[in-house]
Scaffold this active site. Structure first.
Site, PDB file in Angstrom:
ATOM      1  N   ASP A  65      22.363 -30.716  45.641  1.00  0.00           N
ATOM      2  CA  ASP A  65      22.451 -29.282  45.895  1.00  0.00           C
ATOM      3  C   ASP A  65      21.085 -28.731  46.316  1.00  0.00           C
ATOM      4  O   ASP A  65      20.130 -28.758  45.538  1.00  0.00           O
ATOM      5  CB  ASP A  65      22.923 -28.610  44.607  1.00  0.00           C
ATOM      6  CG  ASP A  65      23.363 -27.195  44.863  1.00  0.00           C
ATOM      7  OD1 ASP A  65      24.417 -27.028  45.486  1.00  0.00           O
ATOM      8  OD2 ASP A  65      22.644 -26.260  44.461  1.00  0.00           O
ATOM      9  N   THR A  98      23.006 -24.005  51.106  1.00  0.00           N
ATOM     10  CA  THR A  98      21.605 -23.802  50.740  1.00  0.00           C
ATOM     11  C   THR A  98      20.695 -24.822  51.432  1.00  0.00           C
ATOM     12  O   THR A  98      19.539 -24.519  51.716  1.00  0.00           O
ATOM     13  CB  THR A  98      21.392 -23.876  49.215  1.00  0.00           C
ATOM     14  OG1 THR A  98      21.758 -25.167  48.759  1.00  0.00           O
ATOM     15  CG2 THR A  98      22.227 -22.849  48.498  1.00  0.00           C
ATOM     16  N   THR A  99      21.228 -26.010  51.692  1.00  0.00           N
ATOM     17  CA  THR A  99      20.430 -26.992  52.426  1.00  0.00           C
ATOM     18  C   THR A  99      20.355 -26.555  53.887  1.00  0.00           C
ATOM     19  O   THR A  99      19.283 -26.540  54.498  1.00  0.00           O
ATOM     20  CB  THR A  99      21.074 -28.390  52.312  1.00  0.00           C
ATOM     21  OG1 THR A  99      21.403 -28.632  50.941  1.00  0.00           O
ATOM     22  CG2 THR A  99      20.137 -29.467  52.797  1.00  0.00           C
ATOM     23  N   ASP A 394      29.839 -24.320  43.715  1.00  0.00           N
ATOM     24  CA  ASP A 394      29.872 -24.195  45.180  1.00  0.00           C
ATOM     25  C   ASP A 394      31.321 -24.010  45.641  1.00  0.00           C
ATOM     26  O   ASP A 394      31.608 -23.149  46.473  1.00  0.00           O
ATOM     27  CB  ASP A 394      29.300 -25.456  45.856  1.00  0.00           C
ATOM     28  CG  ASP A 394      27.772 -25.465  45.822  1.00  0.00           C
ATOM     29  OD1 ASP A 394      27.207 -24.761  44.971  1.00  0.00           O
ATOM     30  OD2 ASP A 394      27.162 -26.178  46.647  1.00  0.00           O
TER      31      ASP A 394
HETATM   32  N1  LIG Z   1      33.802 -34.915  56.334  1.00  0.00           N
HETATM   33  C1  LIG Z   1      32.821 -34.283  56.928  1.00  0.00           C
HETATM   34  N2  LIG Z   1      32.495 -34.589  58.200  1.00  0.00           N
HETATM   35  C2  LIG Z   1      31.492 -33.938  58.792  1.00  0.00           C
HETATM   36  N3  LIG Z   1      30.740 -32.983  58.251  1.00  0.00           N
HETATM   37  C3  LIG Z   1      31.029 -32.633  57.000  1.00  0.00           C
HETATM   38  C4  LIG Z   1      32.075 -33.245  56.262  1.00  0.00           C
HETATM   39  N4  LIG Z   1      32.103 -32.677  55.054  1.00  0.00           N
HETATM   40  C5  LIG Z   1      31.132 -31.738  55.020  1.00  0.00           C
HETATM   41  N5  LIG Z   1      30.474 -31.698  56.195  1.00  0.00           N
HETATM   42  C6  LIG Z   1      29.361 -30.850  56.601  1.00  0.00           C
HETATM   43  O1  LIG Z   1      28.292 -30.997  55.702  1.00  0.00           O
HETATM   44  C7  LIG Z   1      27.491 -29.828  55.724  1.00  0.00           C
HETATM   45  C8  LIG Z   1      27.189 -29.345  54.337  1.00  0.00           C
HETATM   46  O2  LIG Z   1      26.416 -30.295  53.665  1.00  0.00           O
HETATM   47  P1  LIG Z   1      25.823 -30.002  52.228  1.00  0.00           P
HETATM   48  O3  LIG Z   1      26.888 -29.487  51.351  1.00  0.00           O
HETATM   49  O4  LIG Z   1      25.088 -31.226  51.815  1.00  0.00           O
HETATM   50  O5  LIG Z   1      24.753 -28.895  52.519  1.00  0.00           O
HETATM   51  P2  LIG Z   1      24.795 -27.340  52.295  1.00  0.00           P
HETATM   52  O6  LIG Z   1      26.193 -26.869  52.122  1.00  0.00           O
HETATM   53  O7  LIG Z   1      24.008 -26.745  53.373  1.00  0.00           O
HETATM   54  O8  LIG Z   1      23.948 -27.161  50.993  1.00  0.00           O
HETATM   55  P3  LIG Z   1      24.398 -27.155  49.448  1.00  0.00           P
HETATM   56  O9  LIG Z   1      25.798 -27.657  49.374  1.00  0.00           O
HETATM   57  O10 LIG Z   1      23.411 -28.081  48.829  1.00  0.00           O
HETATM   58  O11 LIG Z   1      24.255 -25.761  49.040  1.00  0.00           O
HETATM   59  C9  LIG Z   1      28.294 -28.771  56.481  1.00  0.00           C
HETATM   60  O12 LIG Z   1      27.737 -28.591  57.745  1.00  0.00           O
HETATM   61  C10 LIG Z   1      29.687 -29.386  56.554  1.00  0.00           C
HETATM   62  O13 LIG Z   1      30.397 -28.974  57.692  1.00  0.00           O
HETATM   63 MG   LIG Z   2      27.481 -27.618  50.626  1.00  0.00          MG
END
Ligand SMILES: Nc1ncnc2c1ncn2[C@@H]1O[C@H](COP(=O)(O)OP(=O)(O)OP(=O)(O)O)[C@@H](O)[C@H]1O
Ligand SMILES: [Mg+2]
Length: 548
Positions: A65, A98-99, A394
């Protein structure tokens, strides 16, 4: 810092103050933000890596996260701190992304740095960022789909996408159902709009069993047990007293000496103490209480009297739980037990102690204001349960975002790639350096699909070439399908995200970048010796809050 006045230097700032100006200041600030962004890039997406963080006390956190990673690392540079705040605001407002927000901010600054080298003035870059952000907000709306609260299967996809990148992904199918159910059941309609107060969803963690033993309880779960063995363990139609003060005789603040000279006096003294305690139990009983939650301790004697009166009592309940109990049961929290009367009592259909793993917990079900719902999180170890809580947070937030905003976009970098393509085209309507700045914005957004690809071990250059051509010719929802390792139309996958998360990520990242670019002078006061708080005490020393 000194100015000259008729040959005499005039000191304006305190001795030891550090000052960096102009391009140096901007470039140091940009570097600081980019270091933070680079450090969490590898955590993005379902194939992103996790981070293990160990604090001064040796406590370990394993997480993916973004907000948690940044919260745990102790950064020093003021701009780095600002970036950490950026992730926090994303977390507070929309719960996910958040990332993403930090990576995008880093990329905006990287592009800005390139433009600064080409002698584009920071104000032109800032203006370009501002205009492009406005355009991006419009385009997110144009490219979003409507999903309403009744569309359970779409809401579930949103929850699953949020959990796809977390350690608990293996159980995301099961947990997503739970999350959607929880959010839908606490949602209320106001003026035709759905609202979700996420405080109505409580989370209680208990190690043991597995993630799939996590359950939803309509009501509250308090991680405490009934205080006395002879008390009932189940109470139907409970009348609930909520007591903030101790059910004990509080010791005086000062040392006091009582001279007792005879056995009679001793007896009197003890009798008095006993009668005070039994009075407390009587007040509780006479108000009609059948269940008492006490925030502080309960004296053995009071416990005994309450047990004899058939009252179920729980002690040392957390303040936050007391507040939730008050909200759910309609009871009033009473500070002085002697003031308790029947009107202050809350109610619930059932209060019951149940065995969960090796421990006992108290369940409160069927309370009148029972919007409140609890998720009782189970999992093999503390680390798993903790990360599950973050993942559920989340997931709950993204489902809430969609219930309230009713808009979703395609994930896997699809929306970012589409915005990049459209804004890049749109930049042609501007001229000169402003065009460069808007193009820089567009290019920055490609960092999301390209990082997703890179983290999945794909070639980001090949993927981006293919992705751009798909957006040119085939449609706006193409993205990187990480699980199958290829570029795909994300509209046909389950990767769906709230439009609200993207709107917030892009606008907050842009604002942060603009703010950093506007700074051309950093004036830093000399650090206090030892870095401790004024007064010389070591940071976080015991006795903290002694003046509370
Ligand atoms: N199966 C999938 N195929 C492609 N992209 C995916 C898949 N599942 C999730 N994603 C993508 O991953 C990204 C989110 O990644 P992640 O949750 O690690 O980061 P975040 O949401 O920015 O931060 P955090 O969850 O730490 O607050 C999004 O752009 C989402 O569309
Ligand atoms: Mg995320």
């Amino acid at each position: 810092m000194a100015a000259q006045l008729g040959g005499t230097p005039v000191l304006i700032l305190k001795e030891g103050t550090e000052r960096t100006r102009g391009k140096d200041a901007t470039s140091v600030n940009i570097q600081a933000a980019r270091v933070i962004a680079d450090s969490i890039r590898s955590a993005l997406g379902p194939r992103g890596m996790d981070k293990m963080l160990v604090d001064n006390f040796g406590d370990v956190v394993i997480t993916n996260d973004g907000a948690t990673i940044l919260k745990e690392i102790d950064v020093q540079h003021p701009v780095a701190k600002f970036v950490v705040e950026l992730a926090k605001s994303q977390d507070d407002e929309v719960g996910d992304g958040t990332t993403t927000v930090v990576i995008i901010a880093g990329e905006f600054l990287k592009q800005a740095e390139r433009l600064l080298e080409l002698e584009v003035h920071p104000t032109v870059i800032v203006e370009g960022l501002r205009k492009a952000t406005e355009k991006a907000m419009e385009l997110i709306d144009v490219n979003s789909r409507r999903v309403t609260i009744d569309n359970v299967s779409e809401l579930k996809k949103v929850a699953m996408t949020a959990m796809a990148s977390k350690v608990v992904v293996g159980s995301s199918d099961y947990l997503s159902d739970l999350v959607v159910k929880a959010v839908r059941s606490v949602a209320t309609q106001r003026d035709g709009k759905w609202k979700v107060d996420i405080d109505d969803i409580a989370m209680t963690k208990k190690e043991g069993e597995s993630l799939e033993d996590t359950i939803l309880v309509t009501g509250l779960v308090i991680d405490k047990e009934v205080v006395h063995a002879q008390m009932p363990k189940t109470m139907k139609n409970a009348k609930i007293a909520l007591l903030a003060g101790a059910l004990e005789i509080t010791k005086t603040e000062f040392d006091a000496k009582i001279n007792i000279t005879s056995a009679d006096q001793m007896k009197l003294f003890l009798d008095r103490e006993q009668s005070l305690l039994s009075e407390m139990a009587d007040v509780i009983k006479n108000a009609g209480t059948t269940v008492a939650f006490c925030q502080k301790g309960i004296d053995d004697l009071v416990q005994h009297y309450l047990a004899r009166a058939g009252i179920l009592a729980i002690r040392r309940v957390k303040k936050s739980d007391m507040d939730k109990l008050a909200k759910a049961t309609g009871g009033k929290i009473i500070t002085n037990v002697r003031e308790l009367d029947a009107e202050d009592l809350g109610s619930a259909d059932l209060v019951e102690e149940r065995k969960i793993g090796d421990d006992k917990m108290v369940f409160i079900e069927g309370a009148p204001e029972a919007k409140a719902i609890s998720i009782l999180i189970r999992g093999g170890t503390e680390l798993v349960v903790d990360e599950a809580e973050r993942a559920l947070h989340d997931a709950i937030m993204v489902v809430r975002d969609v219930v309230e905003d009713e808009k979703v976009v395609a994930g896997g970098g699809a929306i970012e790639a589409e915005l990049a393509a459209e804004i890049s085209k749109w930049s042609a309507t501007f001229s000169g350096k402003e065009q460069l700045a808007i193009e820089g914005f567009a290019k920055s957004l490609e960092i999301i699909p390209s990082t997703l690809a890179e983290n999945a071990g794909l070639d980001p250059i090949d993927i981006m070439v293919e992705l751009r051509s798909k957006h040119e010719s085939d449609g706006s929802t193409w993205g990187v399908d990480i699980l199958n390792g290829r570029v795909a139309d994300m509209a046909n996958t389950i990767v769906v995200e709230p439009a609200a998360v993207k709107r917030h990520a892009i606008s907050a990242a842009s604002e942060a970048a603009q703010m950093i670019l506007r700074i051309d002078d950093v004036i830093a006061a000399k650090e206090l010796e030892g870095g401790g708080p004024p007064g010389g005490g070591p940071p976080g020393a015991e006795g903290e809050g002694e003046f509370d």
